[in-house]
Scaffold this motif. Structure first.
Motif, PDB file in Angstrom:
ATOM      1  N   GLY A 118      35.549  25.368  37.708  1.00  0.00           N
ATOM      2  CA  GLY A 118      36.294  26.418  38.384  1.00  0.00           C
ATOM      3  C   GLY A 118      37.542  26.886  37.640  1.00  0.00           C
ATOM      4  O   GLY A 118      38.393  26.085  37.281  1.00  0.00           O
ATOM      5  N   PHE A 119      37.637  28.200  37.438  1.00  0.00           N
ATOM      6  CA  PHE A 119      38.804  28.822  36.806  1.00  0.00           C
ATOM      7  C   PHE A 119      39.495  29.651  37.879  1.00  0.00           C
ATOM      8  O   PHE A 119      39.014  30.713  38.265  1.00  0.00           O
ATOM      9  CB  PHE A 119      38.355  29.697  35.639  1.00  0.00           C
ATOM     10  N   HIS A 120      40.621  29.165  38.396  1.00  0.00           N
ATOM     11  CA  HIS A 120      41.316  29.872  39.478  1.00  0.00           C
ATOM     12  C   HIS A 120      42.790  29.503  39.458  1.00  0.00           C
ATOM     13  O   HIS A 120      43.189  28.522  38.828  1.00  0.00           O
ATOM     14  CB  HIS A 120      40.701  29.519  40.834  1.00  0.00           C
ATOM     15  N   ASP A 132      28.841  33.778  40.668  1.00  0.00           N
ATOM     16  CA  ASP A 132      28.693  33.449  39.259  1.00  0.00           C
ATOM     17  C   ASP A 132      29.963  33.768  38.475  1.00  0.00           C
ATOM     18  O   ASP A 132      30.914  34.367  38.986  1.00  0.00           O
ATOM     19  CB  ASP A 132      27.510  34.220  38.687  1.00  0.00           C
ATOM     20  N   GLY A 133      29.958  33.384  37.187  1.00  0.00           N
ATOM     21  CA  GLY A 133      31.077  33.623  36.298  1.00  0.00           C
ATOM     22  C   GLY A 133      31.126  35.056  35.807  1.00  0.00           C
ATOM     23  O   GLY A 133      30.462  35.952  36.351  1.00  0.00           O
ATOM     24  N   GLY A 151      34.262  32.576  39.291  1.00  0.00           N
ATOM     25  CA  GLY A 151      33.828  32.758  40.674  1.00  0.00           C
ATOM     26  C   GLY A 151      34.638  31.920  41.644  1.00  0.00           C
ATOM     27  O   GLY A 151      34.712  32.225  42.846  1.00  0.00           O
ATOM     28  N   ALA A 152      35.300  30.858  41.143  1.00  0.00           N
ATOM     29  CA  ALA A 152      36.128  30.010  42.000  1.00  0.00           C
ATOM     30  C   ALA A 152      37.348  30.767  42.524  1.00  0.00           C
ATOM     31  O   ALA A 152      37.817  30.502  43.638  1.00  0.00           O
ATOM     32  CB  ALA A 152      36.582  28.767  41.233  1.00  0.00           C
ATOM     33  N   GLN A 153      37.873  31.706  41.728  1.00  0.00           N
ATOM     34  CA  GLN A 153      39.001  32.520  42.206  1.00  0.00           C
ATOM     35  C   GLN A 153      38.575  33.341  43.409  1.00  0.00           C
ATOM     36  O   GLN A 153      39.305  33.468  44.393  1.00  0.00           O
ATOM     37  CB  GLN A 153      39.504  33.438  41.093  1.00  0.00           C
ATOM     38  N   VAL A 154      37.377  33.895  43.341  1.00  0.00           N
ATOM     39  CA  VAL A 154      36.850  34.701  44.434  1.00  0.00           C
ATOM     40  C   VAL A 154      36.517  33.830  45.639  1.00  0.00           C
ATOM     41  O   VAL A 154      36.819  34.180  46.782  1.00  0.00           O
ATOM     42  CB  VAL A 154      35.604  35.480  43.969  1.00  0.00           C
ATOM     43  N   ALA A 155      35.895  32.679  45.399  1.00  0.00           N
ATOM     44  CA  ALA A 155      35.494  31.791  46.497  1.00  0.00           C
ATOM     45  C   ALA A 155      36.705  31.308  47.289  1.00  0.00           C
ATOM     46  O   ALA A 155      36.714  31.344  48.526  1.00  0.00           O
ATOM     47  CB  ALA A 155      34.715  30.601  45.947  1.00  0.00           C
ATOM     48  N   THR A 156      37.740  30.837  46.582  1.00  0.00           N
ATOM     49  CA  THR A 156      38.922  30.344  47.292  1.00  0.00           C
ATOM     50  C   THR A 156      39.630  31.481  48.024  1.00  0.00           C
ATOM     51  O   THR A 156      40.213  31.274  49.088  1.00  0.00           O
ATOM     52  CB  THR A 156      39.898  29.661  46.317  1.00  0.00           C
ATOM     53  N   GLY A 157      39.555  32.686  47.466  1.00  0.00           N
ATOM     54  CA  GLY A 157      40.198  33.824  48.119  1.00  0.00           C
ATOM     55  C   GLY A 157      39.452  34.346  49.329  1.00  0.00           C
ATOM     56  O   GLY A 157      40.044  34.992  50.197  1.00  0.00           O
ATOM     57  N   ALA A 158      38.155  34.099  49.402  1.00  0.00           N
ATOM     58  CA  ALA A 158      37.339  34.642  50.496  1.00  0.00           C
ATOM     59  C   ALA A 158      37.413  33.804  51.761  1.00  0.00           C
ATOM     60  O   ALA A 158      36.929  34.233  52.821  1.00  0.00           O
ATOM     61  CB  ALA A 158      35.883  34.751  50.038  1.00  0.00           C
ATOM     62  N   ILE A 188      39.379  38.980  37.419  1.00  0.00           N
ATOM     63  CA  ILE A 188      39.862  37.662  37.833  1.00  0.00           C
ATOM     64  C   ILE A 188      41.383  37.646  37.905  1.00  0.00           C
ATOM     65  O   ILE A 188      41.981  37.140  38.867  1.00  0.00           O
ATOM     66  CB  ILE A 188      39.366  36.570  36.858  1.00  0.00           C
ATOM     67  N   PHE A 189      42.025  38.240  36.904  1.00  0.00           N
ATOM     68  CA  PHE A 189      43.485  38.223  36.881  1.00  0.00           C
ATOM     69  C   PHE A 189      44.081  39.159  37.929  1.00  0.00           C
ATOM     70  O   PHE A 189      45.170  38.906  38.452  1.00  0.00           O
ATOM     71  CB  PHE A 189      43.997  38.545  35.481  1.00  0.00           C
ATOM     72  N   VAL A 190      43.373  40.238  38.276  1.00  0.00           N
ATOM     73  CA  VAL A 190      43.810  41.072  39.394  1.00  0.00           C
ATOM     74  C   VAL A 190      43.702  40.282  40.695  1.00  0.00           C
ATOM     75  O   VAL A 190      44.609  40.304  41.542  1.00  0.00           O
ATOM     76  CB  VAL A 190      42.971  42.363  39.481  1.00  0.00           C
TER      77      VAL A 190
END
Length: 317
Positions: free
Chosen positions: A203-205, A64-65, A177-184, A132-134
């Motif tokens: 998505g915000f990434h 989620d966001g 959550g897109a930043q986390v998804a692409t990173g995982a 998110i920025f970290v």
């Protein structure tokens, strides 16, 4: 001192404190000073949907966001997850992952944050924004990706996933959550060796993460989504000029497909997951988003063409 300088001073101090705290958590994880917890509340299952005694068609992990603060909460009260389960009973859906905590620690279980929730609720959102920025910072991104990727893998195992089973894992993400998804992606591939499908909603990434291990990424977006558009402007790796970024490499490999959910907005009564905004065909925005997500998952599972494709992604600038 007038109120404006004082307000700016306080806000600056809060932002600095949040930035330091956000980095602290990922460093604590990396140093091994604290072990992430995978335990859920007693009455909360690790996944819902398909019968746990039979392999589902896919596992869906919903990230989620920035409103995510504990395993149970979501920006829409869990309506998207419920709609997915009702519309696609062949899926097992996980909605409890803490995408903004490398230690998988819910904010509301921390005494300080419990107090802040009742007095300065905005700081809860600010905390997740800083995370998110970290996660996007090149100095911390590999550490953050490894931490949250491991958290997702552990939750999937608890939900019954078996490495090398060949069952697809869908990372369904909203906003940050897109930043986390692409990173995982890389960590999940290493730990589970699962076919990975990514679906981003607004998505915000930053576009820096390597997507080569993902089968495909479906970008659900709308002309009315200003927040997603900001992400394509402020992160250079999303610009066409940076052709070596993970996002642009995936684009050239044909791994990114755009699906328009106009006229949805990122937030509010006309958001992608609003049950109160209606399309001309009689469906709510929530219905439209749910139908699109289910169709994409089923098409990927069946190897058929993706429905509703409006064209390949074109990075900004």
């Amino acid at each position: 001192m007038s109120w404006l300088p004082l307000t700016l001073l306080v806000l600056g101090a809060v932002l600095l404190a949040e930035a330091l705290l956000a980095r602290y958590e990922v460093m604590v994880y990396t140093a091994g000073w604290r072990t992430p917890t995978g335990e859920l509340p007693q009455d909360m299952p690790y996944a819902r949907g398909a019968d746990p005694d039979r392999p589902p068609d896919a596992y869906v992990v919903y990230l989620d966001g920035i409103g995510k603060r504990q395993p149970r909460d979501t920006r829409d009260g869990g309506q998207l997850v419920k709609a997915l389960i009702a519309g696609a009973p062949e899926l097992r859906v996980l909605g409890q992952v803490q995408p903004y905590s490398p230690l998988a620690a819910p904010l509301l279980n921390r005494p300080v944050w419990a107090w802040l929730r009742h007095h300065i609720g905005l700081l809860l959102f600010l905390h997740n924004v800083m995370q998110i920025f970290v996660a996007a910072d090149h100095r911390y991104r590999p550490l953050y990706n490894r931490a949250v990727g491991a958290q997702i893998a552990d939750q999937l195992r608890h939900a019954g996933y078996r490495p090398d089973s060949g069952i697809p894992v869908v990372l369904l993400s909203y906003s940050g959550g897109a930043q986390v998804a692409t990173g995982a992606v890389e960590e999940l591939h290493t730990r589970l060796r699962a076919p990975l499908l990514l679906i981003t909603i607004g998505g915000f990434h930053n576009g820096a993460n390597d997507l080569s291990r993902a089968e495909h990424l479906h970008q659900l977006t709308s002309a009315g989504d200003r927040i997603e558009r900001v992400g394509t402007w402020i992160f250079p790796q999303r610009w066409r000029l940076f052709h070596r970024s993970g996002w642009n490499r995936a684009h050239r490999a044909g791994k990114i497909t755009v699906h328009r959910l106009d006229p949805a907005t990122h937030l509010g009564r006309r958001s992608y997951i609003s049950p109160k905004a209606w399309l001309p065909d009689g469906r709510s925005h929530l219905d439209h988003t749910t139908d699109t997500v289910i169709a994409l998952i089923r098409a990927q599972r069946g190897g058929g063409p993706s429905p509703g494709v409006a064209g390949r992604d074109r990075p900004a600038l």
